[in-house]
Design a protein around this motif. Structure first.
Motif, PDB file in Angstrom:
ATOM      1  N   SER A  89     -29.425   2.506 -18.838  1.00 33.57           N
ATOM      2  CA  SER A  89     -29.108   2.922 -17.718  1.00 33.57           C
ATOM      3  C   SER A  89     -28.745   2.579 -16.856  1.00 33.57           C
ATOM      4  O   SER A  89     -28.924   1.165 -17.493  1.00 33.57           O
ATOM      5  CB  SER A  89     -30.768   3.229 -17.608  1.00 33.57           C
ATOM      6  OG  SER A  89     -31.948   2.761 -17.249  1.00 33.57           O
ATOM      7  N   ARG A  90     -28.195   3.362 -16.316  1.00 35.75           N
ATOM      8  CA  ARG A  90     -27.238   2.390 -14.387  1.00 35.75           C
ATOM      9  C   ARG A  90     -28.324   1.132 -14.607  1.00 35.75           C
ATOM     10  O   ARG A  90     -27.535   1.069 -13.294  1.00 35.75           O
ATOM     11  CB  ARG A  90     -26.581   3.533 -14.344  1.00 35.75           C
ATOM     12  CG  ARG A  90     -25.204   4.206 -14.817  1.00 35.75           C
ATOM     13  CD  ARG A  90     -24.264   4.797 -14.090  1.00 35.75           C
ATOM     14  NE  ARG A  90     -23.180   5.591 -14.688  1.00 35.75           N
ATOM     15  CZ  ARG A  90     -22.431   5.453 -15.958  1.00 35.75           C
ATOM     16  NH1 ARG A  90     -22.106   3.897 -15.614  1.00 35.75           N
ATOM     17  NH2 ARG A  90     -22.085   6.116 -16.360  1.00 35.75           N
ATOM     18  N   SER A  91     -29.688   1.034 -13.741  1.00 39.49           N
ATOM     19  CA  SER A  91     -30.628   0.909 -12.827  1.00 39.49           C
ATOM     20  C   SER A  91     -30.859  -0.513 -13.615  1.00 39.49           C
ATOM     21  O   SER A  91     -30.913  -1.142 -12.655  1.00 39.49           O
ATOM     22  CB  SER A  91     -31.627   1.561 -12.848  1.00 39.49           C
ATOM     23  OG  SER A  91     -32.450   1.409 -14.739  1.00 39.49           O
ATOM     24  N   LEU A  99     -27.088  -8.229 -17.146  1.00 40.84           N
ATOM     25  CA  LEU A  99     -28.286  -8.420 -17.610  1.00 40.84           C
ATOM     26  C   LEU A  99     -28.468  -7.286 -19.208  1.00 40.84           C
ATOM     27  O   LEU A  99     -29.688  -7.120 -20.242  1.00 40.84           O
ATOM     28  CB  LEU A  99     -29.974  -7.802 -16.728  1.00 40.84           C
ATOM     29  CG  LEU A  99     -29.846  -8.270 -15.946  1.00 40.84           C
ATOM     30  CD1 LEU A  99     -30.928  -7.915 -14.594  1.00 40.84           C
ATOM     31  CD2 LEU A  99     -30.102 -10.175 -15.545  1.00 40.84           C
ATOM     32  N   LEU A 100     -28.142  -6.572 -18.415  1.00 37.36           N
ATOM     33  CA  LEU A 100     -27.174  -5.435 -20.291  1.00 37.36           C
ATOM     34  C   LEU A 100     -26.526  -6.576 -21.316  1.00 37.36           C
ATOM     35  O   LEU A 100     -27.283  -6.671 -22.309  1.00 37.36           O
ATOM     36  CB  LEU A 100     -26.355  -3.928 -20.104  1.00 37.36           C
ATOM     37  CG  LEU A 100     -26.844  -2.957 -19.397  1.00 37.36           C
ATOM     38  CD1 LEU A 100     -25.924  -2.246 -18.729  1.00 37.36           C
ATOM     39  CD2 LEU A 100     -28.277  -2.571 -20.233  1.00 37.36           C
ATOM     40  N   ASP A 118     -36.408  -2.110 -18.506  1.00 34.16           N
ATOM     41  CA  ASP A 118     -36.540  -2.269 -16.872  1.00 34.16           C
ATOM     42  C   ASP A 118     -37.459  -1.921 -16.609  1.00 34.16           C
ATOM     43  O   ASP A 118     -38.764  -1.735 -15.059  1.00 34.16           O
ATOM     44  CB  ASP A 118     -35.661  -2.236 -16.259  1.00 34.16           C
ATOM     45  CG  ASP A 118     -35.255  -0.684 -15.635  1.00 34.16           C
ATOM     46  OD1 ASP A 118     -35.417  -0.039 -16.209  1.00 34.16           O
ATOM     47  OD2 ASP A 118     -33.995  -0.502 -14.822  1.00 34.16           O
ATOM     48  N   GLY A 119     -38.395  -0.560 -17.700  1.00 34.60           N
ATOM     49  CA  GLY A 119     -39.533  -0.031 -17.068  1.00 34.60           C
ATOM     50  C   GLY A 119     -38.593   1.444 -15.668  1.00 34.60           C
ATOM     51  O   GLY A 119     -39.879   2.130 -15.685  1.00 34.60           O
ATOM     52  N   TYR A 173     -35.744  -7.783 -12.733  1.00 31.77           N
ATOM     53  CA  TYR A 173     -34.710  -8.076 -11.623  1.00 31.77           C
ATOM     54  C   TYR A 173     -35.178  -7.689 -10.205  1.00 31.77           C
ATOM     55  O   TYR A 173     -35.925  -7.239 -10.109  1.00 31.77           O
ATOM     56  CB  TYR A 173     -33.054  -7.568 -11.953  1.00 31.77           C
ATOM     57  CG  TYR A 173     -33.201  -6.273 -12.120  1.00 31.77           C
ATOM     58  CD1 TYR A 173     -32.979  -5.236 -11.212  1.00 31.77           C
ATOM     59  CD2 TYR A 173     -33.024  -5.364 -12.818  1.00 31.77           C
ATOM     60  CE1 TYR A 173     -32.998  -3.885 -11.624  1.00 31.77           C
ATOM     61  CE2 TYR A 173     -33.660  -4.019 -13.358  1.00 31.77           C
ATOM     62  CZ  TYR A 173     -33.164  -3.365 -11.594  1.00 31.77           C
ATOM     63  OH  TYR A 173     -33.326  -2.002 -12.377  1.00 31.77           O
ATOM     64  N   GLU A 174     -34.369  -8.268  -9.086  1.00 33.23           N
ATOM     65  CA  GLU A 174     -34.970  -7.727  -8.057  1.00 33.23           C
ATOM     66  C   GLU A 174     -33.683  -7.521  -7.185  1.00 33.23           C
ATOM     67  O   GLU A 174     -32.609  -8.453  -7.394  1.00 33.23           O
ATOM     68  CB  GLU A 174     -35.246  -8.975  -7.232  1.00 33.23           C
ATOM     69  CG  GLU A 174     -35.619  -8.912  -5.992  1.00 33.23           C
ATOM     70  CD  GLU A 174     -36.947  -9.947  -5.063  1.00 33.23           C
ATOM     71  OE1 GLU A 174     -36.354 -10.214  -3.679  1.00 33.23           O
ATOM     72  OE2 GLU A 174     -37.331 -10.554  -5.342  1.00 33.23           O
TER      73      GLU A 174
END
Length: 175
Positions: free
Chosen positions: A19-21, A26-27, A107-108, A136-137
């Motif tokens: 997903s784009r989130s 990180l992907l 990322d949940g 991530y933040e």
């Protein structure tokens, strides 16, 4: 009489949140991480499958001893995370002749479906789910929490809508 044949192989289904989130770097690192896991499999007959997840789940590789986690991105809508659909797809393709396991890389931030309910189904079938969190933040993030509207309104009637936004700090913008 029946003939029962038990195998020693393991099938691992990777459910990969695309997903784009999740930030793009990180992907890429999560894809590299899963490819390293596949390269390090212990037994030659162990099988690997991969499912990518956005708004819907997509099987990108079926359980096979020669399978790898492909570089291909999710072909569908990436504007949502439906982890439940990914777990459901993984459960549907796991073969009955091997031990099975699911690895969820995410990322949940699920906003469609109920992954916990699907995980209960996996647990009932004795299939473990390992979770690899993508952490991530995001500084200064503003999240749209809810939209409250009356249950009924007539055409042309003025209705009060309430937006619920949550911010990590002071922010300004246009709604």
């Amino acid at each position: 009489p029946s003939f029962v044949r038990r195998g020693e192989a393991l099938t691992t289904a990777f459910v990969l949140d695309r997903s784009r989130s999740i930030p793009v770097p990180l992907l890429a690192s999560s894809r590299d991480f899963t490819q390293e896991l596949v390269k390090g499999k212990r037994e030659q007959e162990d099988r690997v499958a991969a499912i990518t997840v956005g708004r819907e789940a997509e099987i990108v590789s079926q359980p096979d001893a020669r399978s790898i986690v492909p570089d291909a991105e999710h072909a569908g809508d990436r504007d949502a995370s439906n982890l439940a659909a990914g777990l459901r797809q993984a459960l549907s393709i796991l073969p009955p002749d091997t031990a099975n396991r699911i690895v969820l890389v995410s990322d949940g931030n699920e906003n469609v479906g109920n992954a916990l309910a699907e995980a209960e189904g996996a647990r009932a079938n004795g299939i473990p789910i390992d979770v690899v969190p993508i952490e991530y933040e995001s500084a200064n993030e503003v999240v749209f929490e809810a939209l409250r509207a009356p249950t009924r309104a007539r055409p042309g009637q003025t209705a009060e809508l309430r937006l619920l936004l949550r911010s990590q700090g002071p922010a300004k913008g246009t709604v």
